[in-house]
Design a protein around this motif. Sequence first.
Motif, PDB file in Angstrom:
ATOM      1  N   LEU A  63      -4.007 -42.758 -23.604  1.00 27.90           N
ATOM      2  CA  LEU A  63      -3.289 -41.218 -22.833  1.00 27.90           C
ATOM      3  C   LEU A  63      -4.421 -41.646 -22.028  1.00 27.90           C
ATOM      4  CD1 LEU A  63      -1.458 -40.007 -25.081  1.00 27.90           C
ATOM      5  CD2 LEU A  63      -0.903 -41.919 -24.306  1.00 27.90           C
ATOM      6  N   ARG A  64      -4.009 -42.015 -20.871  1.00 23.25           N
ATOM      7  CA  ARG A  64      -5.354 -42.307 -19.299  1.00 23.25           C
ATOM      8  C   ARG A  64      -4.432 -40.831 -18.764  1.00 23.25           C
ATOM      9  NH1 ARG A  64      -7.629 -46.046 -16.017  1.00 23.25           N
ATOM     10  NH2 ARG A  64      -8.617 -44.460 -14.090  1.00 23.25           N
ATOM     11  N   LEU A  65      -5.226 -39.128 -17.835  1.00 23.88           N
ATOM     12  CA  LEU A  65      -4.453 -38.665 -17.158  1.00 23.88           C
ATOM     13  C   LEU A  65      -5.241 -39.005 -15.747  1.00 23.88           C
ATOM     14  CD1 LEU A  65      -2.873 -36.219 -15.446  1.00 23.88           C
ATOM     15  CD2 LEU A  65      -4.770 -34.601 -16.437  1.00 23.88           C
ATOM     16  N   GLN A  66      -5.061 -39.888 -14.734  1.00 29.79           N
ATOM     17  CA  GLN A  66      -5.444 -39.616 -13.483  1.00 29.79           C
ATOM     18  C   GLN A  66      -6.054 -38.720 -12.232  1.00 29.79           C
ATOM     19  OE1 GLN A  66      -7.633 -42.667 -12.928  1.00 29.79           O
ATOM     20  NE2 GLN A  66      -8.619 -41.228 -11.219  1.00 29.79           N
ATOM     21  N   CYS A  67      -6.640 -37.929 -12.133  1.00 30.75           N
ATOM     22  CA  CYS A  67      -7.308 -36.708 -11.754  1.00 30.75           C
ATOM     23  C   CYS A  67      -6.932 -37.270  -9.887  1.00 30.75           C
ATOM     24  CB  CYS A  67      -8.018 -36.667 -11.573  1.00 30.75           C
ATOM     25  SG  CYS A  67      -8.039 -35.773 -13.377  1.00 30.75           S
ATOM     26  N   TYR A  68      -6.909 -36.500  -9.562  1.00 28.97           N
ATOM     27  CA  TYR A  68      -6.365 -36.277  -8.288  1.00 28.97           C
ATOM     28  C   TYR A  68      -6.399 -34.764  -6.840  1.00 28.97           C
ATOM     29  CZ  TYR A  68      -1.231 -36.235  -8.679  1.00 28.97           C
ATOM     30  OH  TYR A  68      -0.286 -36.059  -9.193  1.00 28.97           O
TER      31      TYR A  68
END
Length: 231
Positions: A63-68
């Motif tokens: 599972l991926r949480l792409q930060c910005y």
Amino acid sequence: MYASPDETLAALERVGYFTDQKTATTVYLAGKLHRPIMLEGPAGTGKTELATSVSRAYGVPILRLQCYQGINEEKAIGQYDKSLQELYVLLMSKSDQTPDWAEIKREVTSRAYFMAGPLLEAIELEQRCVLLIDEIDKVDYEFEALLLELLSVWALSIPRMGTVQATSIPYVFLTSNQERRLGDPLRRRSFYLVVEHPNAEREAAIVAKRTPGASEKTHRYIAGLAKSLRA
């Protein structure tokens, strides 16, 4: 997970990720001790690929949480489904029985009406997964603080719902391109690795794995070309 760092190293190589004993040992210990791994280094050095390779080597989902900049709790943890809440309240208000508003309030703020984000989804899985929190150096210190509860006690506090304890503890990878220095509280909770571009020998081994039909000379040529392009 595998029984030793050597087995971990071999498993990573089988899925096409060539690394060193230090990285394999860190991956092994992080999984055994339930600690996240903080990966720092320039873009394109294989930080994200290490997380995906661990997923393949261990045979678990990722599972991926792409930060910005500007990311908030709703994107990371999740949010209530307002339309579903409103529909439930409408149905209860039109019921033949006198609505029990206290019970209705408890129902619409329960887990059934909450849409999980990557952080909540990762700790609710029955099977351990890989949780990739990518490019965390793009967020502010306030968002880092949100992660501390998860990485300390493996639980998430959700307003109106309460605290959700982890069903399983994921393998957590935090990646940073070093756009800013990450906070010390987050660093203290993590194993730390600096990920750099591979040397020519390792790069040739990677190319050989990807192109087994080519000659050794071709492998070395491609590895040297890649190094020249980065320079």
